[in-house]
Design an enzyme around this catalytic site. Structure first.
Site, mmCIF file in Angstrom:
data_model
loop_
_atom_site.group_PDB
_atom_site.id
_atom_site.type_symbol
_atom_site.label_atom_id
_atom_site.label_comp_id
_atom_site.label_asym_id
_atom_site.label_seq_id
_atom_site.Cartn_x
_atom_site.Cartn_y
_atom_site.Cartn_z
ATOM 1 N N LYS A 84 0.843 -1.212 0.000
ATOM 2 C CA LYS A 84 0.000 0.000 0.000
ATOM 3 C C LYS A 84 0.866 1.245 0.000
ATOM 4 O O LYS A 84 2.060 1.197 0.342
ATOM 5 C CB LYS A 84 -0.925 0.036 1.226
ATOM 6 C CG LYS A 84 -0.230 -0.007 2.610
ATOM 7 C CD LYS A 84 0.292 1.310 3.151
ATOM 8 C CE LYS A 84 0.912 1.177 4.539
ATOM 9 N NZ LYS A 84 1.751 2.328 4.936
ATOM 10 N N ALA B 108 11.250 -4.147 3.007
ATOM 11 C CA ALA B 108 10.856 -4.049 4.421
ATOM 12 C C ALA B 108 11.266 -2.697 4.992
ATOM 13 O O ALA B 108 12.203 -2.063 4.508
ATOM 14 C CB ALA B 108 11.503 -5.170 5.211
ATOM 15 N N GLY B 109 10.542 -2.245 6.006
ATOM 16 C CA GLY B 109 10.857 -0.970 6.655
ATOM 17 C C GLY B 109 10.733 0.186 5.695
ATOM 18 O O GLY B 109 11.425 1.197 5.792
ATOM 19 N N GLY C 88 7.571 1.531 4.577
ATOM 20 C CA GLY C 88 6.306 2.275 4.611
ATOM 21 C C GLY C 88 5.279 1.740 3.642
ATOM 22 O O GLY C 88 4.242 2.366 3.410
ATOM 23 N N LEU C 89 5.552 0.571 3.055
ATOM 24 C CA LEU C 89 4.642 -0.006 2.060
ATOM 25 C C LEU C 89 3.768 -1.108 2.658
ATOM 26 O O LEU C 89 2.970 -1.725 1.941
ATOM 27 C CB LEU C 89 5.442 -0.546 0.867
ATOM 28 C CG LEU C 89 6.271 0.510 0.119
ATOM 29 C CD1 LEU C 89 7.158 -0.150 -0.938
ATOM 30 C CD2 LEU C 89 5.357 1.555 -0.532
ATOM 31 N N GLY D 20 4.542 -4.046 3.917
ATOM 32 C CA GLY D 20 4.881 -5.419 3.514
ATOM 33 C C GLY D 20 4.595 -6.455 4.590
ATOM 34 O O GLY D 20 3.949 -7.471 4.325
ATOM 35 N N GLY D 21 5.057 -6.209 5.782
ATOM 36 C CA GLY D 21 4.842 -7.162 6.876
ATOM 37 C C GLY D 21 3.367 -7.312 7.201
ATOM 38 O O GLY D 21 2.867 -8.428 7.422
ATOM 39 N N SER D 22 2.641 -6.197 7.202
ATOM 40 C CA SER D 22 1.203 -6.232 7.498
ATOM 41 C C SER D 22 0.438 -6.965 6.402
ATOM 42 O O SER D 22 -0.495 -7.724 6.677
ATOM 43 C CB SER D 22 0.657 -4.806 7.633
ATOM 44 O OG SER D 22 1.336 -4.107 8.655
ATOM 45 N N ASP E 142 -1.959 -1.618 10.779
ATOM 46 C CA ASP E 142 -2.208 -1.596 9.334
ATOM 47 C C ASP E 142 -2.822 -2.891 8.805
ATOM 48 O O ASP E 142 -3.264 -2.935 7.654
ATOM 49 C CB ASP E 142 -0.884 -1.410 8.561
ATOM 50 C CG ASP E 142 -0.371 0.016 8.612
ATOM 51 O OD1 ASP E 142 -1.040 0.866 9.214
ATOM 52 O OD2 ASP E 142 0.710 0.257 8.046
HETATM 53 O O1 C5P Z 1 0.473 -1.105 15.297
HETATM 54 P P1 C5P Z 1 1.908 -1.261 14.939
HETATM 55 O O2 C5P Z 1 2.567 -2.393 15.691
HETATM 56 O O3 C5P Z 1 2.153 -1.356 13.486
HETATM 57 O O4 C5P Z 1 2.628 0.070 15.403
HETATM 58 C C1 C5P Z 1 4.032 0.170 15.514
HETATM 59 C C2 C5P Z 1 4.393 1.407 16.313
HETATM 60 O O5 C5P Z 1 4.100 2.588 15.567
HETATM 61 C C3 C5P Z 1 3.663 1.589 17.612
HETATM 62 O O6 C5P Z 1 4.289 0.888 18.652
HETATM 63 C C4 C5P Z 1 3.728 3.092 17.821
HETATM 64 O O7 C5P Z 1 4.997 3.467 18.295
HETATM 65 C C5 C5P Z 1 3.616 3.624 16.406
HETATM 66 N N1 C5P Z 1 2.226 3.943 16.026
HETATM 67 C C6 C5P Z 1 1.603 5.051 16.585
HETATM 68 N N2 C5P Z 1 0.319 5.352 16.223
HETATM 69 C C7 C5P Z 1 -0.332 4.605 15.304
HETATM 70 C C8 C5P Z 1 0.291 3.480 14.714
HETATM 71 C C9 C5P Z 1 1.585 3.189 15.090
HETATM 72 O O8 C5P Z 1 2.183 5.759 17.417
HETATM 73 N N3 C5P Z 1 -1.562 4.928 14.967
#
Ligand code: C5P
Length: 297
Positions: free
Chosen positions: A10, A93-94, A96-97, A99-101, A134
């Site tokens: 995405k 990876a890492g 912003g696309l 990938g892991g999600s 995500d």
């Molecule tokens: O939900 P996810 O594990 O992908 O989020 C990773 C990290 O990104 C969270 O631990 C948080 O630090 C940050 N995050 C956030 N607000 C969001 C989504 C992610 O602060 N809405």
């Protein structure tokens, strides 16, 4: 039986970061859009849970998310997590696309089919939301508005297909690190807290062309700003960071314009991966994300 499905990447077509919540997450208002870049998952029955990947440098986060998704689904269904999963990794990876999600959501869809579980998308969505903010989006695909942590998904009608140039620099950006930098900058009033968003609900209309994580990502890696400027200089109608980066994407008016721009990016930093991809409408997403039987090897 072996099942195969695609896990699509995405971009965030817009991303508004509202306040920080008591649980440490940030309240978001974002537009997710699937794009024509995917990993492939192959799943078959096995005695244990195992994951193999064509990419020996499979990032730990990706691996964890696939395995965690499999375990979470099995736990929910009260069955042992028995499957052999092969992952063909094409989404960086890492970056912003997502990938892991995307891999995690594809694992849920694939194993639901492999194990014959009577779970609807709403039930999968609850498991998905626990795996990552995500992940629920990747059960819907197309264009969708994400609110809350990003896990509350409202699908929107497909806009016309757009052509994107993705520039992925040779470094990853950590999502927690980017959000932490944003919180720091807002505390120091270096960047404003976004006003309450007025994103429209069902009609797309003009939506904010913004990603509030950009100042934070650019303060961590100034290359990000250079890549955006490069795309704007090459004729992109908009150039934004995707999610928390590190990929930036430019939007072009046609496939030809996107390819033309991608061929001539002056001073492109060494190691930057360039990809030209269309946005992926929901029907195409659903067709190709649906697990289908393939010949056993
Ligand atoms: O939900 P996810 O594990 O992908 O989020 C990773 C990290 O990104 C969270 O631990 C948080 O630090 C940050 N995050 C956030 N607000 C969001 C989504 C992610 O602060 N809405």
């Amino acid at each position: 039986m072996t099942l195969s499905c695609e896990a699509f990447a995405k971009v965030n077509r817009s991303l508004t970061v509202l306040g920080r919540r008591a649980d440490g997450y940030h309240e978001l208002d974002t537009l997710f859009q699937t794009i024509g870049l995917s990993d492939v998952l192959e799943l078959r029955e096995a005695d244990v849970l195992e994951l193999t990947c064509d990419d020996a440098t499979l990032p730990a986060v990706e691996e964890n998310l696939v395995v965690r998704a499999a375990r979470a689904l099995a736990e929910n269904a009260r069955i042992p997590p028995r499957a052999s999963i092969r992952l063909v990794k094409r989404i960086p990876a890492g970056a912003g696309l997502g990938g892991g999600s995307a891999d995690a959501a594809a694992t849920l869809l694939g194993l639901r089919a492999l194990w014959g579980l009577p779970l609807d998308v709403a039930a999968l969505g609850k498991i998905a939301a626990r795996l990552g903010s995500d992940v629920p989006f990747f059960l819907a695909g197309g264009l969708a508005r994400g609110t809350g942590r990003g896990e509350r998904i409202a699908p929107l009608p497909d806009p016309p297909v757009e052509w994107l140039v993705l520039l992925s620099p040779p470094f990853a950006l950590s999502t927690p690190a980017v959000y932490a930098r944003l919180a720091q900058m807002r505390e120091a009033s270096l960047t404003a807290v976004a006003p309450a968003s007025n994103l429209p609900g069902s009609d797309l209309g003009p939506f904010p062309d913004r990603n509030d994580l950009e100042p934070a990502a650019e303060s961590l890696r100034q290359e990000v700003r250079f890549l955006r400027e490069l795309l704007l200089g090459a004729g992109a109608v908009s150039a934004r960071l995707s999610g928390s980066g590190s990929t930036v994407f430019g939007i072009f008016t046609s496939e030809e314009a996107a390819h033309g721009a991608a061929r001539g990016l002056p001073g492109l930093p060494a190691g930057t991966a360039v990809r030209v991809v269309p946005t992926l409408p929901r029907a195409d997403f659903l067709r190709r994300a649906t697990p289908r039987p393939v010949e056993d090897r």
